[in-house]
Design an enzyme around this catalytic site. Structure first.
Site, short mmCIF file in Angstrom:
data_model
loop_
_atom_site.label_atom_id
_atom_site.label_comp_id
_atom_site.label_asym_id
_atom_site.label_seq_id
_atom_site.Cartn_x
_atom_site.Cartn_y
_atom_site.Cartn_z
N TYR A 17 2.08 6.09 -15.44
CA TYR A 17 3.20 5.71 -15.25
C TYR A 17 3.13 4.37 -14.53
CZ TYR A 17 0.80 7.36 -10.94
OH TYR A 17 -0.04 7.71 -10.01
N SER B 102 -2.82 5.47 -2.57
CA SER B 102 -3.40 6.06 -3.58
C SER B 102 -2.35 6.33 -4.83
CB SER B 102 -3.87 7.53 -3.10
OG SER B 102 -3.89 8.42 -4.30
N LYS B 103 -2.60 6.14 -6.12
CA LYS B 103 -1.80 6.34 -7.42
C LYS B 103 -1.47 7.81 -7.30
CE LYS B 103 -3.82 2.54 -10.10
NZ LYS B 103 -4.41 2.59 -11.07
N ARG B 104 -2.09 8.57 -6.71
CA ARG B 104 -1.63 10.14 -6.70
C ARG B 104 -0.57 10.45 -5.94
NH1 ARG B 104 -7.36 10.15 -6.97
NH2 ARG B 104 -7.52 10.50 -4.85
N GLN B 105 -0.19 9.54 -4.95
CA GLN B 105 0.92 9.92 -3.97
C GLN B 105 2.25 9.65 -4.86
OE1 GLN B 105 -1.06 6.84 -0.91
NE2 GLN B 105 0.42 7.95 0.13
#
Length: 503
Positions: free
Chosen positions: A37, A274-277
């Site tokens: 994304y 963080s990109k995971r957030q």
């Protein structure tokens, strides 16, 4: 004719020629990898490149850097383009559009082969036959000896005869660049003077992998040159690689573009984002009710690049206004801190802006009508244009997302109460109706005082009256206070709802 034709693609031969013939108008690019994304940092990079080009009547290019095929995610290019379009960032050249393409790196492999051959011929690059096992041993030994892990440049010294033998035997090889120990200095458009000797911490880097795909560093330089890129705005994490890129430019004899590096985006407490957030994906902002212009303004207010008067408050600007005001020298070199409250305020201001525009306000009304109908399917609803418009105007100072108006807390706004509620004291409610009709002011404070006086004068407990009135107004057990509910519904609709159950 100042163009060079390369495989049926028209491209300028050098940035020098380009700058001379195009009167200094910039060409910039956003070059993401299709690995998933588009996140907030990527959108910021795309936005600042777009505004820089737009502010100088330049060209904004979209290029897809997919040389690492192992990380490629199907559908991510389409999703990325969709996110950019949603944000109002339009590219003049890129996938599906004309110019100096192809704009997907995996479609440019023959071009990279042509240019890697040039470096092999001029002696600035060489073939490396080291196995992955040997490279792992080098890394392990360096860590054990507390040295910087880097390639020892062993294959630099292979003779032509050695190389021919290995190639004849079919030994796999990559192609590396010969780093030099001189310091490559450059003027960063945001950070100022930068000087760094890359050879102190790195061995000769790989330019072309054994599978025939280029590395980021090589493809990046070749593409920027062939596409006539004049300015490179990218994340600060690439700043340390810029000196390496300058060496590659020099090996080709090309003039490099100007470089500017954007600072990190961090959490409000300064920790790494963080990109995971779930709150860094552009798709999530869109899905959670954030409007594109609100997100764009939020980014620019956080990262600088524009005039801002301290204490003047937040003012939402259109994309054209942002382009007119953009000044790269005003971009902050300090990390950009996420400020959720600022984003919410930007979104509230965008709703307010849209409500002042007849066409945009109708789109908001239509959107809210659809949300209500989906949430309360099968219920008797009031979703008239006038009612929704009145609620939206009321919500401007209270809400930051129109989706909030569809929560259970505000279900009473849309769900009409049943008219056959037998348990209600209709005689008492009829008396209250007459009292309320005479009220000139229908604000929350006046209503609360009036309802308390009515309960006392008619010898009915106030909580009991409130419960009865809530049932008449909404038929729901939850929602804001009755006086607030009546103020929000307005005098006309509040009285109509009470009339519906007493007559």
């Amino acid at each position: 004719m100042w163009f060079t034709v390369i495989r049926n693609v028209i491209c300028p031969p050098s940035t020098i020629v380009y700058r001379t013939l195009k009167s200094g108008r910039p060409r910039v690019r956003f070059a993401p990898s299709p690995t998933g994304y588009l996140h907030l940092g990527g959108l910021r990079t795309a936005l600042y490149n777009y505004l820089f080009a737009k502010s100088r009547e330049g060209t904004f290019i979209l290029r897809i850097e997919d040389t690492d095929q192992t990380r490629k995610v199907d559908g991510s290019i389409e999703a990325l383009v969709k996110d950019l379009e949603w944000a109002g960032i339009e590219y003049e050249e890129g996938p599906g559009k004309g110019g100096c393409g192809p704009y997907v790196q995996s479609e440019r492999l023959d071009i990279y082969q042509e240019y890697i051959t040039k470096l092999l011929k001029n002696g600035t690059a060489y073939r490396c036959f080291c196995t992955e096992r040997r490279l792992n041993i080098l890394r392990r030994d360096a860590v054990k000896s507390q040295r910087v892990p880097k390639y020892d440049n062993r294959c630099r010294n292979l003779t032509n005869e050695d190389i021919k033998k290995k190639l004849t035997a079919g030994t796999p090889c990559c192609i590396r660049f010969k780093l030099t120990s001189d310091v490559q200095a450059f003027e960063d458009m945001i950070y100022g003077g930068i000087a760094y000797d890359v050879s102190l911490n790195e061995g000769d880097p790989v330019l072309m992998k054994s599978d025939g795909f280029p590395t980021y560093h090589f493809a990046n330089v070749v593409d920027d040159h062939l596409m006539g890129v004049t300015h490179v705005l990218r994340g600060v994490e690439w700043q340390i690689s810029t000196t390496k890129h300058l060496l590659i430019y020099r090996a080709f004899g090309w003039m490099p573009p100007q470089f500017g590096h954007l600072p990190l985006i961090v959490n409000s407490d300064g920790t790494k984002l963080s990109k995971r957030q779930c709150d860094v994906r552009v798709e999530d902002y869109r899905r959670n009710g954030i409007f594109p212009l609100a997100l764009v303004n939020y980014i620019t207010l956080s990262g600088g690049g524009f005039d801002h008067i301290p204490g003047a408050g937040v003012r939402l600007k259109t994309m054209d206004e942002l382009a007119q005001e953009f000044q790269i020298r005003k971009i902050s070199s300090h990390p950009t801190r996420n400020n959720p409250d600022l984003l919410e305020e930007c979104n509230r201001l965008e709703i307010k802006r849209q409500m002042k525009d007849e066409e945009l306000s109708q789109e908001l009304i239509n959107k809210l009508q659809n949300l209500i109908s989906q949430k309360y399917r099968g219920q008797n609803l009031n979703v008239s244009n006038d009612h929704i418009k009145g609620v939206l105007n009321w919500a401007l100072s209270r809400m930051t997302r129109i989706e909030d108006l569809v929560s259970n807390k505000f279900g009473f706004l849309w769900i009409l109460p049943a008219s056959d509620q037998q348990e209600l004291d209709k005689e008492l409610l009829e008396k209250l109706l007459i009292n309320l009709e005479s009220l000139e002011s229908f604000d929350q404070s006046t209503l609360k005082d009036h309802l308390k006086q009515f309960s006392q004068s008619h010898n009915v407990k106030f909580p009991q009256l409130m419960k009865m009135l809530r049932a008449a107004l909404s038929g729901l057990n939850e929602g804001p206070g009755v006086a607030e509910m009546m103020q929000l519904l307005g005098k006309g609709q509040s009285l109509e709802r009470i009339k519906a159950v007493v007559r």
